[in-house]
Write a protein that holds these residues in place. Structure first.
Motif, PDB file in Angstrom:
ATOM      1  N   GLU A  54      -9.330  -1.547 -15.893  1.00 19.43           N
ATOM      2  CA  GLU A  54      -9.177   0.120 -15.849  1.00 19.43           C
ATOM      3  C   GLU A  54      -8.264   0.454 -14.692  1.00 19.43           C
ATOM      4  OE1 GLU A  54     -11.805   3.536 -17.126  1.00 19.43           O
ATOM      5  OE2 GLU A  54     -12.475   2.639 -15.265  1.00 19.43           O
ATOM      6  N   THR A  55      -7.330   1.535 -15.050  1.00 23.06           N
ATOM      7  CA  THR A  55      -6.588   2.021 -14.104  1.00 23.06           C
ATOM      8  C   THR A  55      -7.123   3.368 -13.792  1.00 23.06           C
ATOM      9  OG1 THR A  55      -4.803   0.642 -14.628  1.00 23.06           O
ATOM     10  CG2 THR A  55      -4.182   2.624 -13.263  1.00 23.06           C
ATOM     11  N   LEU A  56      -7.383   3.866 -12.588  1.00 22.80           N
ATOM     12  CA  LEU A  56      -7.579   5.176 -12.461  1.00 22.80           C
ATOM     13  C   LEU A  56      -6.518   5.766 -11.536  1.00 22.80           C
ATOM     14  CD1 LEU A  56      -9.710   7.766 -12.045  1.00 22.80           C
ATOM     15  CD2 LEU A  56     -10.327   6.641  -9.844  1.00 22.80           C
ATOM     16  N   ALA A  57      -6.034   6.869 -11.825  1.00 26.42           N
ATOM     17  CA  ALA A  57      -4.854   7.626 -11.103  1.00 26.42           C
ATOM     18  C   ALA A  57      -5.612   8.906 -10.414  1.00 26.42           C
ATOM     19  CB  ALA A  57      -3.793   8.054 -12.084  1.00 26.42           C
ATOM     20  N   VAL A  58      -5.489   8.448  -9.289  1.00 23.02           N
ATOM     21  CA  VAL A  58      -5.872   9.709  -8.318  1.00 23.02           C
ATOM     22  C   VAL A  58      -4.838  10.654  -7.926  1.00 23.02           C
ATOM     23  CG1 VAL A  58      -7.205  10.619  -6.251  1.00 23.02           C
ATOM     24  CG2 VAL A  58      -7.898   8.339  -7.469  1.00 23.02           C
ATOM     25  N   LEU A  59      -4.681  11.827  -8.381  1.00 22.75           N
ATOM     26  CA  LEU A  59      -3.564  12.685  -8.359  1.00 22.75           C
ATOM     27  C   LEU A  59      -3.687  13.967  -7.253  1.00 22.75           C
ATOM     28  CD1 LEU A  59      -1.084  12.298 -10.301  1.00 22.75           C
ATOM     29  CD2 LEU A  59      -1.993  14.383 -11.148  1.00 22.75           C
ATOM     30  N   GLY A  60      -2.837  14.128  -6.465  1.00 19.58           N
ATOM     31  CA  GLY A  60      -3.134  15.382  -5.485  1.00 19.58           C
ATOM     32  C   GLY A  60      -1.959  15.367  -4.676  1.00 19.58           C
ATOM     33  N   GLU A  61      -2.007  16.766  -3.629  1.00 19.69           N
ATOM     34  CA  GLU A  61      -0.815  17.150  -2.778  1.00 19.69           C
ATOM     35  C   GLU A  61      -1.141  16.158  -1.484  1.00 19.69           C
ATOM     36  OE1 GLU A  61       0.446  21.658  -3.135  1.00 19.69           O
ATOM     37  OE2 GLU A  61      -1.637  21.009  -3.074  1.00 19.69           O
ATOM     38  N   SER A  62      -0.274  16.303  -0.485  1.00 22.89           N
ATOM     39  CA  SER A  62      -0.704  15.660   0.575  1.00 22.89           C
ATOM     40  C   SER A  62      -1.797  16.425   1.250  1.00 22.89           C
ATOM     41  CB  SER A  62       0.750  15.807   1.699  1.00 22.89           C
ATOM     42  OG  SER A  62       1.804  15.421   1.024  1.00 22.89           O
ATOM     43  N   GLY A  63      -2.525  15.858   1.874  1.00 20.76           N
ATOM     44  CA  GLY A  63      -3.878  16.305   2.451  1.00 20.76           C
ATOM     45  C   GLY A  63      -4.875  16.613   1.445  1.00 20.76           C
ATOM     46  N   SER A  64      -4.869  16.292   0.249  1.00 18.25           N
ATOM     47  CA  SER A  64      -5.845  16.369  -0.726  1.00 18.25           C
ATOM     48  C   SER A  64      -7.037  15.544  -0.496  1.00 18.25           C
ATOM     49  CB  SER A  64      -5.431  16.455  -1.987  1.00 18.25           C
ATOM     50  OG  SER A  64      -4.842  15.128  -2.424  1.00 18.25           O
ATOM     51  N   GLY A  65      -6.840  14.486   0.292  1.00 21.77           N
ATOM     52  CA  GLY A  65      -8.168  13.497   0.469  1.00 21.77           C
ATOM     53  C   GLY A  65      -7.972  12.308  -0.328  1.00 21.77           C
ATOM     54  N   LYS A  66      -6.860  12.316  -1.071  1.00 19.25           N
ATOM     55  CA  LYS A  66      -6.734  11.050  -1.961  1.00 19.25           C
ATOM     56  C   LYS A  66      -6.790   9.606  -1.241  1.00 19.25           C
ATOM     57  CE  LYS A  66      -2.075  11.733  -3.209  1.00 19.25           C
ATOM     58  NZ  LYS A  66      -1.489  12.706  -1.908  1.00 19.25           N
ATOM     59  N   SER A  67      -5.610   9.615  -0.336  1.00 17.28           N
ATOM     60  CA  SER A  67      -5.587   8.458   0.598  1.00 17.28           C
ATOM     61  C   SER A  67      -6.960   8.204   1.576  1.00 17.28           C
ATOM     62  CB  SER A  67      -4.400   8.738   1.479  1.00 17.28           C
ATOM     63  OG  SER A  67      -3.413   8.656   0.769  1.00 17.28           O
ATOM     64  N   VAL A  68      -7.536   9.383   1.814  1.00 12.86           N
ATOM     65  CA  VAL A  68      -8.562   9.178   2.842  1.00 12.86           C
ATOM     66  C   VAL A  68      -9.896   8.675   1.916  1.00 12.86           C
ATOM     67  CG1 VAL A  68     -10.480  10.309   4.231  1.00 12.86           C
ATOM     68  CG2 VAL A  68      -8.051  11.054   4.342  1.00 12.86           C
ATOM     69  N   THR A  69     -10.102   8.876   0.950  1.00 12.97           N
ATOM     70  CA  THR A  69     -11.041   8.435   0.032  1.00 12.97           C
ATOM     71  C   THR A  69     -10.816   6.803  -0.093  1.00 12.97           C
ATOM     72  OG1 THR A  69     -10.864  10.363  -1.102  1.00 12.97           O
ATOM     73  CG2 THR A  69     -12.282   8.567  -2.241  1.00 12.97           C
ATOM     74  N   ALA A  70      -9.300   6.507  -0.554  1.00 10.66           N
ATOM     75  CA  ALA A  70      -9.051   5.135  -0.470  1.00 10.66           C
ATOM     76  C   ALA A  70      -9.399   4.411   0.561  1.00 10.66           C
ATOM     77  CB  ALA A  70      -7.595   4.906  -0.888  1.00 10.66           C
ATOM     78  N   GLN A  71      -8.957   4.917   1.943  1.00  5.31           N
ATOM     79  CA  GLN A  71      -9.237   4.105   3.101  1.00  5.31           C
ATOM     80  C   GLN A  71     -10.819   3.938   3.323  1.00  5.31           C
ATOM     81  OE1 GLN A  71      -6.874   6.259   6.057  1.00  5.31           O
ATOM     82  NE2 GLN A  71      -5.138   5.824   5.018  1.00  5.31           N
ATOM     83  N   ALA A  72     -11.568   4.817   3.056  1.00  5.38           N
ATOM     84  CA  ALA A  72     -12.907   4.908   3.233  1.00  5.38           C
ATOM     85  C   ALA A  72     -13.202   3.779   2.315  1.00  5.38           C
ATOM     86  CB  ALA A  72     -13.789   5.980   2.648  1.00  5.38           C
ATOM     87  N   ILE A  73     -12.914   3.549   1.211  1.00  5.79           N
ATOM     88  CA  ILE A  73     -13.400   2.492   0.107  1.00  5.79           C
ATOM     89  C   ILE A  73     -13.046   1.206   1.003  1.00  5.79           C
ATOM     90  CG2 ILE A  73     -12.885   1.328  -1.972  1.00  5.79           C
ATOM     91  CD1 ILE A  73     -12.571   3.980  -3.149  1.00  5.79           C
ATOM     92  N   MET A  74     -11.722   0.993   1.294  1.00  8.37           N
ATOM     93  CA  MET A  74     -11.218  -0.021   2.226  1.00  8.37           C
ATOM     94  C   MET A  74     -12.141  -0.371   3.301  1.00  8.37           C
ATOM     95  SD  MET A  74      -9.184  -1.872   0.425  1.00  8.37           S
ATOM     96  CE  MET A  74      -8.645  -3.155   1.505  1.00  8.37           C
ATOM     97  N   GLY A  75     -12.776   0.634   3.935  1.00  9.05           N
ATOM     98  CA  GLY A  75     -13.166   0.379   5.194  1.00  9.05           C
ATOM     99  C   GLY A  75     -12.131   0.412   6.367  1.00  9.05           C
TER     100      GLY A  75
END
Lengths: 352, 310
Positions: A54-75
């Motif tokens: 499955e493909t989930l797209a996470v959409l948002g402006e800079s600073g919306s937390g989308k990358s931070v969430t991903a980094q938290a998943i990656m550790g």
């Protein structure tokens, strides 16, 4: 210089095979950054899940937390200053936040891999691409340097880099932008992970190359039946490849929907604003819509709905109460599976 | 690559002439007379002095002296003779150089191991206690002049504690060289530590470091391979120029510990106004310096593939 660490004896994730839930589930995740100016709440209770294939797209402006969430998943969050005060990240049903650093390291790259935005700065400038690709096999599978190089060439062929054999000993700066991003993709794919997180994989590329790279990614995802989290702020990229979309704003998910439904009928004013600010051929000559104002300062998120200062529909309730992410239904109350919105006025937005 | 090396070697020619001319001119501008100095306080009659001057060619105009000197050097590899005891400069240097080399290698090893070591500790713990302690330590070393540091070490370890002999013997063994090497390498050690620290701390935040972690590499591989390869580039440059400087001997350190190396010979030649000795010595050292810096530049390209010499 050749410290090779063999971690070949890694067992399959405990209870991994008989796990039936989603591949990855993020539950009520919070991330804060403790800075000199105060606590920046980058992620405030995010929930999402991805299944295999499955493909989930996470959409948002800079600073919306989308990358931070991903980094938290990656550790790979910098902790400190980053901190995860609460939440769970379940990979095959196991909470990765409770694992030891060594257990998490063995998941990284092998089970969950990440593709970064700017391939030039994300690849090590002083190591050959063959070395950087081969490293995956050498470290995780204990392969010899020679075998790893053979594998690296195979990978480069896989991502359609011409003359792979000749170019395996080249350095990242000797490749074009599109080719570099292919190398990043090859590196993420090396060990055929279950999940790939692509953090704005096409942002640094020109439009034709963007399409090629996205097609390649989608093709390989199909082939390996991987889950894919695609982080982007480009709505055009999302439409073709994603199955479902999560729109983030100020560290929260404000809307969730299957991809085509979201484009047809957005249920949040922010999503609507984003869609209306895409340039369209049939509106040539007219003024392009823009969401007024700026994304909120994460040290001082507005009370109530974080979007209220920029929202055309904002009312008193928006300034006081944080809207919950609630299921969206048809006008007659019929279920709209997979659709949720965090807006007090979702009904008016979707049906109005 | 070959063309680059050839070009660099050709560039050495003007540098070679420039430095020799400069040193020659400076030595001759100094007050004092080497022939007069030879006879010491007793002095000699003017006829003897004039004869000696004529023998040494010192009565000719200075530009002629320079040309003769250069002719001998280029055609016969004759770097001149010491005025005082008539020994060829190459022989004098042949005696002094091994001692300086010993001192230089030891000093270099100390700054390499401890400089980079402290730098790594500081860089990986940037902003924390260990980093601050190293900062204070290096600042202290940088701010103490080498002759003060030399005398302090000599006073404490030789006179107060009696651990080392105050002077290095004429046939020095490596253990005797340890204290002078620490004094000599101390300053560069501090610079190497600070350079390594800054470079590491900066590269730690680089995107490719995040990638390395995301690949699931163990920490010691992330640091040891991905971080170090990038962080060592500026340090190697500094170390390279430092090798050249160390080879040139250390006038102050060698004087303090009474070491008869290149630095000592240079100091001696200056005080005796021995122009030809000095020019010969310095010329050889300039060549050593130029060759080491060329080697370092080539090594630089090995470390950083983005640099290509054409």
């Amino acid at each position: 210089m050749s410290i090779i660490d063999k971690t070949a004896a890694v067992p399959a994730p405990r209870g991994g095979s008989d796990h039936t839930g989603p591949l990855l589930e993020v539950k009520n995740l919070h991330v804060e950054f403790h800075t000199r100016d105060g606590v920046a709440k980058a992620v405030n209770g995010v929930n999402y899940s991805v299944d295999a294939g499955e493909t989930l797209a996470v959409l948002g402006e800079s600073g919306s937390g989308k990358s931070v969430t991903a980094q938290a998943i990656m550790g790979i969050l910098d902790m400190p200053p980053g901190k995860i005060p609460q939440g769970e990240i379940l990979f095959r049903g196991q909470d990765m936040l409770k694992m030891s650093e060594e257990e998490r390291r063995k998941i990284r790259g092998r089970k969950i891999a990440m593709i970064f935005q700017d391939a030039l700065s994300s690849l090590n400038p002083v190591l050959t691409v063959g070395y950087q690709l081969g490293e995956m096999f050498r470290v995780h599978h204990g392969m010899s340097k020679k075998d790893a190089t053979v594998k690296a060439v195979e990978l480069m062929d896989k991502v359609k880099i011409p003359a792979a054999k000749a170019r395996v000993s080249d350095y990242p700066h000797q490749f074009s932008g599109g080719m570099r991003q292919r190398i990043m993709i090859a590196m993420a794919l090396a060990l055929e992970p279950d999940l790939i997180i692509a953090d704005e994989p096409t942002t640094a590329l020109d439009v034709t190359v963007q399409a090629q790279v996205m097609d390649l990614l989608a093709e390989l995802q199909q082939e390996y039946n991987m889950g894919l989290i695609l982080i982007t702020h480009d709505l055009g990229v999302v439409a073709d490849v994603a199955d479902k979309i999560a729109v983030m704003y100020a560290g929260r998910i404000v809307e969730q929907a299957p991809v085509h439904e979201l484009y047809k009928r957005p249920a949040h004013p922010y999503t609507r604003g984003l869609l209306e600010s895409i340039p369209r051929l049939d509106q040539k000559g007219q003024e392009l819509y823009a969401i007024k104002g700026l994304p909120p300062n994460l040290l001082k998120v507005p009370t109530g709905c974080a979007f209220n200062p920029r929202c055309p529909k904002a009312d008193d309730i928006c300034r006081t109460e944080i809207p919950a992410l609630v299921p969206v239904t048809e006008q007659n109350g019929a279920d709209l599976p997979g659709r949720k919105s965090a807006c007090h006025f979702w009904k008016e937005t979707i049906h109005g | 690559m070959g063309r680059y090396v050839a070009r660099r070697l050709l560039q050495m020619i003007p540098v070679f002439f420039g430095t020799t001319l400069l040193i020659f001119a400076m030595v001759h501008l100094l007050p004092g007379d080497p022939v007069l100095a030879m006879f010491g306080d007793k002095g000699a009659d003017p006829a003897t002095l004039a004869a000696k001057r004529h023998e040494l060619g010192l009565d000719k105009p200075e530009w002629q002296q320079y040309l003769f000197y250069m002719r001998d050097m280029i055609l016969h590899l004759d770097f001149g003779t010491q005025i005082r005891n008539g020994r060829p400069v190459t022989e004098v240097l042949g005696d002094a150089f091994p001692i300086t080399l010993q001192l230089a290698v030891l000093a270099f090893a100390i700054e390499l191991v401890f400089g980079i070591g402290l730098g790594i500790i500081g860089g990986l713990r940037a902003g924390r206690l260990a980093d601050n302690l190293i900062l204070i330590f290096t600042l202290l070393i940088i701010s103490i002049p080498v002759f003060v540091l030399g005398y302090i070490i000599k006073m404490v370890f030789a006179f107060n504690l009696g651990w080392i002999a105050p002077n290095v013997s004429t046939e020095p063994v490596l253990s005797e060289m340890l204290a002078p090497a620490i004094v000599l390498g101390g300053l560069s050690l501090a610079y190497v530590a600070r350079l390594t620290r800054t470079s590491m701390a900066e590269n730690l935040r680089a995107d490719y470091m995040r990638t390395a972690v995301a690949k699931g590499l163990p920490r010691r591989r992330v640091i040891g391979v991905h971080l170090m390869r990038n962080s060592m580039i500026p340090v190697v440059t500094f170390l390279g120029t430092d090798i050249g400087a160390l080879m040139g001997g250390a006038v102050v350190t060698e004087f303090i510990f009474n070491i008869h190396g290149v630095g000592g010979v240079i100091a001696e030649s200056i005080s005796r106004r021995e122009g030809s000795t000095l020019v010969g010595l310095v010329t050889i050292l300039v060549i050593v310096y130029l060759v080491t810096s060329l080697l370092i530049d080539l090594l630089y390209a090995v470390l950083d593939p983005r640099i290509r010499y054409a």
